[in-house]
Enzyme design. Structure first.
Site, PDB file in Angstrom:
ATOM      1  CG  ASP A   1     -20.091  -2.363 -25.643  1.00  0.00           C
ATOM      2  OD1 ASP A   1     -20.595  -3.334 -25.955  1.00  0.00           O
ATOM      3  OD2 ASP A   1     -19.832  -2.224 -24.755  1.00  0.00           O
ATOM      4  CE  LYS A   2     -25.581  -6.497 -23.057  1.00  0.00           C
ATOM      5  NZ  LYS A   2     -25.822  -7.490 -21.209  1.00  0.00           N
ATOM      6  CG  HIS A   3     -22.886  -1.379 -19.529  1.00  0.00           C
ATOM      7  ND1 HIS A   3     -21.880  -1.500 -19.014  1.00  0.00           N
ATOM      8  CD2 HIS A   3     -23.668  -1.043 -17.970  1.00  0.00           C
ATOM      9  CE1 HIS A   3     -21.388  -1.724 -18.119  1.00  0.00           C
ATOM     10  NE2 HIS A   3     -22.876  -1.051 -17.432  1.00  0.00           N
ATOM     11  CB  SER A   4     -26.047  -6.346 -19.046  1.00  0.00           C
ATOM     12  OG  SER A   4     -26.907  -6.445 -17.593  1.00  0.00           O
TER      13      SER A   4
ATOM     14  CB  THR B   1     -18.995  -9.951 -18.637  1.00  0.00           C
ATOM     15  OG1 THR B   1     -20.305 -10.054 -18.488  1.00  0.00           O
ATOM     16  CG2 THR B   1     -18.396 -10.696 -20.467  1.00  0.00           C
TER      17      THR B   1
ATOM     18  NE  ARG C   1     -20.799   4.332  -7.154  1.00  0.00           N
ATOM     19  CZ  ARG C   1     -20.965   3.829  -7.980  1.00  0.00           C
ATOM     20  NH1 ARG C   1     -20.538   3.763  -9.607  1.00  0.00           N
ATOM     21  NH2 ARG C   1     -22.873   3.271  -8.492  1.00  0.00           N
TER      22      ARG C   1
ATOM     23  CB  SER D   1     -19.688   4.236 -13.378  1.00  0.00           C
ATOM     24  OG  SER D   1     -19.796   3.460 -12.807  1.00  0.00           O
TER      25      SER D   1
ATOM     26  CE  LYS E   1     -17.577   1.510 -15.685  1.00  0.00           C
ATOM     27  NZ  LYS E   1     -17.640   0.772 -15.288  1.00  0.00           N
ATOM     28  CE  LYS E   2     -20.041   0.110 -21.679  1.00  0.00           C
ATOM     29  NZ  LYS E   2     -19.391  -1.142 -21.846  1.00  0.00           N
TER      30      LYS E   2
HETATM   31  N1  URA Z   1     -22.157  -0.684 -13.830  1.00  0.00           N
HETATM   32  C1  URA Z   1     -21.138   0.764 -13.569  1.00  0.00           C
HETATM   33  O1  URA Z   1     -20.348  -0.068 -14.794  1.00  0.00           O
HETATM   34  N2  URA Z   1     -20.970   1.344 -12.901  1.00  0.00           N
HETATM   35  C2  URA Z   1     -22.200   2.010 -11.808  1.00  0.00           C
HETATM   36  O2  URA Z   1     -21.784   2.560 -11.283  1.00  0.00           O
HETATM   37  C3  URA Z   1     -23.060   1.052 -12.269  1.00  0.00           C
HETATM   38  C4  URA Z   1     -23.091   0.022 -12.812  1.00  0.00           C
END
Ligand code: URA
Length: 436
Positions: A80-83, A120, A168, A183, A187-188
């Site tokens: 996966d990619k995460h931005s 997204t 947060r 964080s 999830k990843k």
């Molecule tokens: N994206 C996230 O899922 N968590 C963060 O803390 C910052 C960006």
């Protein structure tokens, strides 16, 4: 153990043990740690930070707060990619079908808009019928049969992150590198990935508003991810202007479709998409070099295979089965469309990127509070980029609004967000740095 004693220890600058962090995260699930404890804990971490060891423990216990997906029946790499988020960032929706068409399985868990940045999920929900919260069996079936599925965070995937993130967001504690790392990675890791490519945005429209912060964030994420055995790299990319020619949910999805159909491919957006695709294919072991990755990504784009994969994903997740045909007929358009005219000739030398994002939020394209509903049709199209030469009267962008009053407010805000100078400024590189 008492939550307040753990907060005090961190506040006084001492490292926390694995069992203290475990107590804290388990306390979120069993109710012995309250929202005020979480808020104070996050503020203490923001000021005193955490070692890699503590960040690893925090991530680990956040993953263990919920389920972990398993992809044993897939015969390919799960990557996966995460931005870290930006304005006009529709890269995920273009990238997932491209890499899936090259043999990667991409289960992508995405988020909603936050502050001035778009989400997204909000973009995908502008597609009629698209279900961003399918049950596990439809999600897994789509990943297996199509190669990609972009959905929202399910309630049992790193649920502790959902609670901490919410706190947060409203306690000014987003900008902590250990908290960001835990964080994102919780999830990843819960999504069962073999590999991850991070797109770390830096610039005035990004969470990381300076390069040092972006570098430190990238290095921390890579180090912790590798300790979990998840092959991870990061690319730092520029976010001093919106990405692509549109900002706003439906408008961005139409830009995605035009891009995948090779009708209109804005050059900066195209470069970010191909760079990330090449990196994902390399991490996945599908290609031997990023040059080969670029080539492969271009092939599936130019042959129409990536567009077909996108159409299949949309259809499997409840959207139309012919979104590539008569695209406009599937979407609602905004009632009122008006250009933002330039008042002074010259070159676009600076863009207040968060202000552009907030203009779209004000138009109704984002939320001011979590319970707000979104008008998917509003936003900006034909947005010009830094360095563009403009003459008086020409459009800087086109506003799509619900009514004329909202359009006029947005026009004023966009005019104030663009600075025009007589001299063309040196442009920032788009792909700033690779980290691995
Ligand atoms: N994206 C996230 O899922 N968590 C963060 O803390 C910052 C960006």
């Amino acid at each position: 153990m008492l939550p307040q004693e753990i907060i005090r220890k961190k506040k006084d600058g001492f490292p926390l043990s694995d069992s203290e962090i475990q107590y804290y995260i388990e306390g979120i699930s069993n109710g012995s740690v309250s929202e005020s404890h979480i808020a104070a804990f996050c503020m203490a971490v923001l000021f005193k930070s955490m070692s890699t060891e503590e960040t690893f423990s925090l991530t680990d216990h956040m993953v263990k707060s919920g389920d972990k997906l398993k992809w044993d029946d897939l015969n390919g790499p799960v990557v996966d990619k995460h931005s870290t988020g930006g304005v006009g960032d529709k890269v995920s929706i273009m990238l997932a079908p491209i890499v899936a068409s090259c043999g990667i399985y991409n289960p992508m868990i995405s988020g909603r808009g936050l502050g001035h940045t778009g989400g997204t999920l909000d973009k995908l929900e502008s597609i009629p019928g698209y279900n961003t919260t399918p049950d596990n069996s439809l999600f897994c079936h789509t990943v297996k049969n199509v190669g990609c599925a972009i959905i929202g965070q399910t309630s049992n995937l790193a649920p502790a992150d959902k609670v901490i993130y919410g706190v947060r967001d409203v306690t000014a504690t987003l900008e902590s590198i250990p908290l960001i790392t835990a964080s994102i990675l919780s999830k990843k890791l819960a999504a069962g990935l073999d590999g991850l490519v991070m797109d770390i945005k830096t610039g005035n429209g990004a969470l990381a508003d300076n390069l040092d912060f972006a570098r430190n964030m990238g290095s921390c994420i890579i180090e912790v991810a590798k300790q979990f055995g998840m092959n991870t790299s990061a690319i730092i990319t520029d976010m001093n202007q919106p990405l692509g020619g549109t900002v706003g949910n439906t408008l961005e999805i139409k830009e995605v479709i035009d891009y995948l159909k090779c009708v209109r491919q804005e050059s900066r957006l195209h470069e970010v998409v191909l760079t990330l695709a090449a990196e994902m294919l390399t991490i996945a072991g599908i290609v031997d070099s990023t040059d080969e990755g670029f080539q492969k990504a271009k092939e599936v784009l130019n042959s129409g295979k990536a567009a077909e994969t996108f159409e299949k994903m949309v259809s499997q997740l409840g959207g139309p089965n012919n979104i590539l045909e008569n695209t406009n007929s599937h979407f609602e358009s905004a009632y009122f469309v008006k250009p933002v005219q330039v008042h002074q000739s010259g070159f676009i030398s600076q863009i207040n990127t968060p202000a552009v994002g907030l203009t779209v939020v004000e138009l109704g394209g984002g939320r001011k509070k979590p319970s707000d509903s979104i008008d998917h049709s509003v936003g900006l199209s034909n947005v010009l980029g830094l360095g563009t030469k403009v003459n008086v009267g020409e459009p800087l962008a086109i506003v799509h609004a619900h009514n004329e009053d909202q359009a006029n407010i947005a026009i004023q805000q966009i005019q104030n967000s663009f600075i025009i100078s007589e001299i063309k400024a040196k442009s920032n590189p788009l792909i700033i740095e690779y980290l691995n």
